[in-house]
Design an enzyme around this catalytic site. Structure first.
Site, PDB file in Angstrom:
ATOM      1  N   TYR A 189      27.374  -9.251  31.831  1.00  0.00           N
ATOM      2  CA  TYR A 189      27.620  -8.342  32.961  1.00  0.00           C
ATOM      3  C   TYR A 189      27.830  -9.153  34.239  1.00  0.00           C
ATOM      4  CZ  TYR A 189      26.416  -5.177  36.815  1.00  0.00           C
ATOM      5  OH  TYR A 189      26.422  -4.485  37.993  1.00  0.00           O
ATOM      6  N   ALA A 225      31.983   0.579  36.174  1.00  0.00           N
ATOM      7  CA  ALA A 225      31.541  -0.576  35.393  1.00  0.00           C
ATOM      8  C   ALA A 225      30.671  -0.114  34.232  1.00  0.00           C
ATOM      9  CB  ALA A 225      30.707  -1.527  36.253  1.00  0.00           C
ATOM     10  N   THR A 284      27.049  -7.485  42.985  1.00  0.00           N
ATOM     11  CA  THR A 284      25.662  -7.230  42.573  1.00  0.00           C
ATOM     12  C   THR A 284      24.753  -8.435  42.750  1.00  0.00           C
ATOM     13  OG1 THR A 284      24.336  -6.952  40.555  1.00  0.00           O
ATOM     14  CG2 THR A 284      26.575  -7.677  40.228  1.00  0.00           C
ATOM     15  N   GLU A 339      22.853  -9.381  40.625  1.00  0.00           N
ATOM     16  CA  GLU A 339      22.823 -10.087  39.339  1.00  0.00           C
ATOM     17  C   GLU A 339      23.633 -11.385  39.392  1.00  0.00           C
ATOM     18  OE1 GLU A 339      21.174  -9.334  36.179  1.00  0.00           O
ATOM     19  OE2 GLU A 339      20.014  -8.400  37.758  1.00  0.00           O
ATOM     20  N   LYS A 386      31.122  -9.676  36.600  1.00  0.00           N
ATOM     21  CA  LYS A 386      31.061  -9.307  38.025  1.00  0.00           C
ATOM     22  C   LYS A 386      31.402 -10.505  38.921  1.00  0.00           C
ATOM     23  CE  LYS A 386      29.767  -4.906  38.504  1.00  0.00           C
ATOM     24  NZ  LYS A 386      30.369  -3.948  39.437  1.00  0.00           N
ATOM     25  N   TYR A 406      34.092  -5.892  26.124  1.00  0.00           N
ATOM     26  CA  TYR A 406      34.357  -4.639  26.823  1.00  0.00           C
ATOM     27  C   TYR A 406      33.965  -4.759  28.307  1.00  0.00           C
ATOM     28  CZ  TYR A 406      33.947   0.132  28.417  1.00  0.00           C
ATOM     29  OH  TYR A 406      34.078   1.267  29.158  1.00  0.00           O
ATOM     30  N   ASP A 427      40.784   5.323  34.152  1.00  0.00           N
ATOM     31  CA  ASP A 427      40.250   4.376  33.176  1.00  0.00           C
ATOM     32  C   ASP A 427      40.571   2.964  33.648  1.00  0.00           C
ATOM     33  OD1 ASP A 427      39.635   2.791  31.000  1.00  0.00           O
ATOM     34  OD2 ASP A 427      40.298   4.298  29.548  1.00  0.00           O
ATOM     35  N   SER A 431      27.375  -0.905  33.479  1.00  0.00           N
ATOM     36  CA  SER A 431      26.479  -1.558  34.438  1.00  0.00           C
ATOM     37  C   SER A 431      25.105  -1.905  33.870  1.00  0.00           C
ATOM     38  CB  SER A 431      26.339  -0.680  35.679  1.00  0.00           C
ATOM     39  OG  SER A 431      25.664   0.509  35.341  1.00  0.00           O
TER      40      SER A 431
HETATM   41  O1  F7E Z   1      16.074  -3.887  34.887  1.00  0.00           O
HETATM   42  C1  F7E Z   1      13.045  -5.333  33.391  1.00  0.00           C
HETATM   43  C2  F7E Z   1      14.390  -5.977  33.057  1.00  0.00           C
HETATM   44  O2  F7E Z   1      17.815  -2.488  33.788  1.00  0.00           O
HETATM   45  C3  F7E Z   1      15.273  -4.374  35.931  1.00  0.00           C
HETATM   46  C4  F7E Z   1      21.873  -2.583  37.329  1.00  0.00           C
HETATM   47  O3  F7E Z   1      22.177  -1.468  38.142  1.00  0.00           O
HETATM   48  O4  F7E Z   1      20.653  -3.616  39.104  1.00  0.00           O
HETATM   49  C5  F7E Z   1      20.554  -3.203  37.758  1.00  0.00           C
HETATM   50  O5  F7E Z   1      20.296  -4.314  36.889  1.00  0.00           O
HETATM   51  C6  F7E Z   1      14.251  -5.359  35.387  1.00  0.00           C
HETATM   52  C7  F7E Z   1      14.852  -6.425  34.433  1.00  0.00           C
HETATM   53  O6  F7E Z   1      18.149  -3.281  36.196  1.00  0.00           O
HETATM   54  C8  F7E Z   1      12.444  -2.805  30.875  1.00  0.00           C
HETATM   55  O7  F7E Z   1      14.218  -7.035  32.112  1.00  0.00           O
HETATM   56  C9  F7E Z   1      11.320  -4.387  31.827  1.00  0.00           C
HETATM   57  O8  F7E Z   1      14.303  -7.663  34.746  1.00  0.00           O
HETATM   58  O9  F7E Z   1      16.513  -1.535  35.739  1.00  0.00           O
HETATM   59  P1  F7E Z   1      17.149  -2.704  35.117  1.00  0.00           P
HETATM   60  P2  F7E Z   1      18.831  -4.711  36.399  1.00  0.00           P
HETATM   61  O10 F7E Z   1      18.991  -5.463  35.133  1.00  0.00           O
HETATM   62  O11 F7E Z   1      18.108  -5.412  37.493  1.00  0.00           O
HETATM   63  C10 F7E Z   1      21.687  -4.569  39.397  1.00  0.00           C
HETATM   64  C11 F7E Z   1      21.734  -4.759  40.880  1.00  0.00           C
HETATM   65  C12 F7E Z   1      23.002  -4.224  38.790  1.00  0.00           C
HETATM   66  O12 F7E Z   1      24.040  -4.583  39.306  1.00  0.00           O
HETATM   67  C13 F7E Z   1      22.994  -3.616  37.438  1.00  0.00           C
HETATM   68  O13 F7E Z   1      24.225  -2.957  37.168  1.00  0.00           O
HETATM   69  O14 F7E Z   1      13.309  -4.634  34.603  1.00  0.00           O
HETATM   70  N1  F7E Z   1      12.566  -4.396  32.384  1.00  0.00           N
HETATM   71  N2  F7E Z   1      11.222  -3.432  30.908  1.00  0.00           N
HETATM   72  C14 F7E Z   1      13.279  -3.414  31.809  1.00  0.00           C
HETATM   73  N3  F7E Z   1      14.541  -2.996  32.043  1.00  0.00           N
HETATM   74  C15 F7E Z   1      14.986  -1.939  31.306  1.00  0.00           C
HETATM   75  N4  F7E Z   1      16.242  -1.486  31.524  1.00  0.00           N
HETATM   76  N5  F7E Z   1      14.202  -1.322  30.363  1.00  0.00           N
HETATM   77  C16 F7E Z   1      12.916  -1.716  30.112  1.00  0.00           C
HETATM   78  O15 F7E Z   1      12.220  -1.153  29.252  1.00  0.00           O
END
Ligand code: F7E
Length: 318
Positions: A104, A35, A80, A82, A108, A48, A11, A37
């Site tokens: 997040y 994480a 990341t 991000e 990070k 958290y 943990d 994530s």
């Molecule tokens: O979103 C858009 C959303 O949640 C990608 C994590 O692994 O990669 C990941 O972060 C994009 C964003 O990944 C939906 O707004 C549209 O622009 O798949 P995601 P993320 O936020 O890029 C990085 C490298 C990390 O480190 C993180 O831990 O897609 N989007 N429509 C959506 N996203 C989600 N989740 N759901 C939707 O319905």
């Protein structure tokens, strides 16, 4: 049979647990992938996330130091893309300044710098891999890539009518997780501890990811409308196994999937990883989509068979 894999309870929010585990295991390498994530969820539980994703990294580094394992235990920190958030440069490299856009990413950012600091202060072999989005059939159901491949599979098999998504304009540099874990390993095998960007160098809109995933299974779609009224409509179906037809609306927008602050565009420059690690991705986005679509169609076909034989399973996540 020789045992080569052991699970322990761990943990990242419990220093005593971390110290005891590391003392017991005396690891040569630690890969800190632990994480919370999900970027969107981090807006709902920021404290958290700071504790786990930020201070959790500090707890690992401190444990190594307290146990005097600085010269034995190498540590990889899962940083990341991000961190780049509101991007200051295109494409993003190890030299691009950070501008995090979520709790997040802010957590990070702490983890990134505390890793650098412990490397410099205590001569530890501590490295950041700045990994751009990496996906696989094992991706959690709420991340957009998997939400799309699962959602399409359900639509094709008649388990639901359509998929609700958020911002279709977002652009991501998506790679296959298989390639990215190789990079993590290589980062810890070098002579010197350094930080690396791991990316494909290709960026694609969420809208296009979904279009290509439909295309792979023989379904063509067109997007109509704008903003919250945008929809994807089926224009052609080449496989009569599927329960969709021309004119069906298969993607709609739901504003609850939008984030308070968004990361619009990510595209990585992995020149350093290519040159120093000899790393380059073996899979492109189409390979990834095919792998994920094949796996999810198989999964839901199995669910249907189980349901028909009296077993029920609930796979309704969003
Ligand atoms: O979103 C858009 C959303 O949640 C990608 C994590 O692994 O990669 C990941 O972060 C994009 C964003 O990944 C939906 O707004 C549209 O622009 O798949 P995601 P993320 O936020 O890029 C990085 C490298 C990390 O480190 C993180 O831990 O897609 N989007 N429509 C959506 N996203 C989600 N989740 N759901 C939707 O319905």
């Amino acid at each position: 049979m020789e045992k080569n894999f052991t699970l322990h309870y761990g943990d990242l929010t419990d220093s005593t647990n971390i110290i005891r585990l590391i003392q017991q295991i005396q690891p040569d390498e630690i890969y800190n992938l632990g994480a919370m994530s999900h970027v969107h969820v981090s807006f709902d539980e920021p404290e958290y996330v700071a504790n786990t994703d930020g201070i959790g990294t500090l707890r690992l580094l401190e444990a190594i130091r307290i146990l005097k394992l600085e010269q034995k235990t190498r540590i990889y920190q899962a940083s990341t893309s991000e961190l780049y958030g509101k991007v200051q440069e295109i494409p993003q490299s190890e030299k691009t300044p950070f501008y995090p856009r979520s709790p997040y990413a802010v957590a990070k950012m702490y983890a990134y710098w505390i890793t650098v600091n412990y490397r410099e202060a205590y001569n530890m072999f501590a490295c950041n891999g700045i990994l751009f989005n990496h996906e696989s059939p094992l991706r959690g159901e709420t991340f957009v890539s998997r939400k799309i491949t699962r959602g399409i599979s359900e639509v094709l098999l008649g388990l639901k009518k359509n998929i609700y998504l958020g911002n279709l304009n977002a652009k991501r540099d998506w790679g296959h997780a298989k390639d990215y874990v190789e990079a993590m390993y290589l980062i810890l095998q070098q002579d010197t501890a350094e930080d690396y960007v791991i990316a494909t160098g290709v960026t694609t809109e969420v809208r296009e990811f979904a279009r290509r995933a439909f295309k792979y299974v023989g379904v063509s779609i067109d997007y109509e409308g704008t903003g919250l009224n945008e929809k994807a409509i089926v224009t052609q179906v080449e496989n009569d196994e599927w329960k969709v037809k021309k004119g069906d609306i298969v993607i709609e927008i739901d504003k609850r999937y939008f984030r308070p602050t968004e990361v619009d565009l990510l595209i990585g420059d992995a020149t350093k990883a290519r040159t120093k690690l000899g790393w380059s991705p073996k899979h492109n986005l189409d390979d990834l989509i095919q792998n994920m679509m094949d796996a999810d169609i198989k999964l839901f076909k199995k669910d249907i068979l189980l349901n028909q034989s009296g077993f029920t399973q609930n796979r309704q996540f969003e």
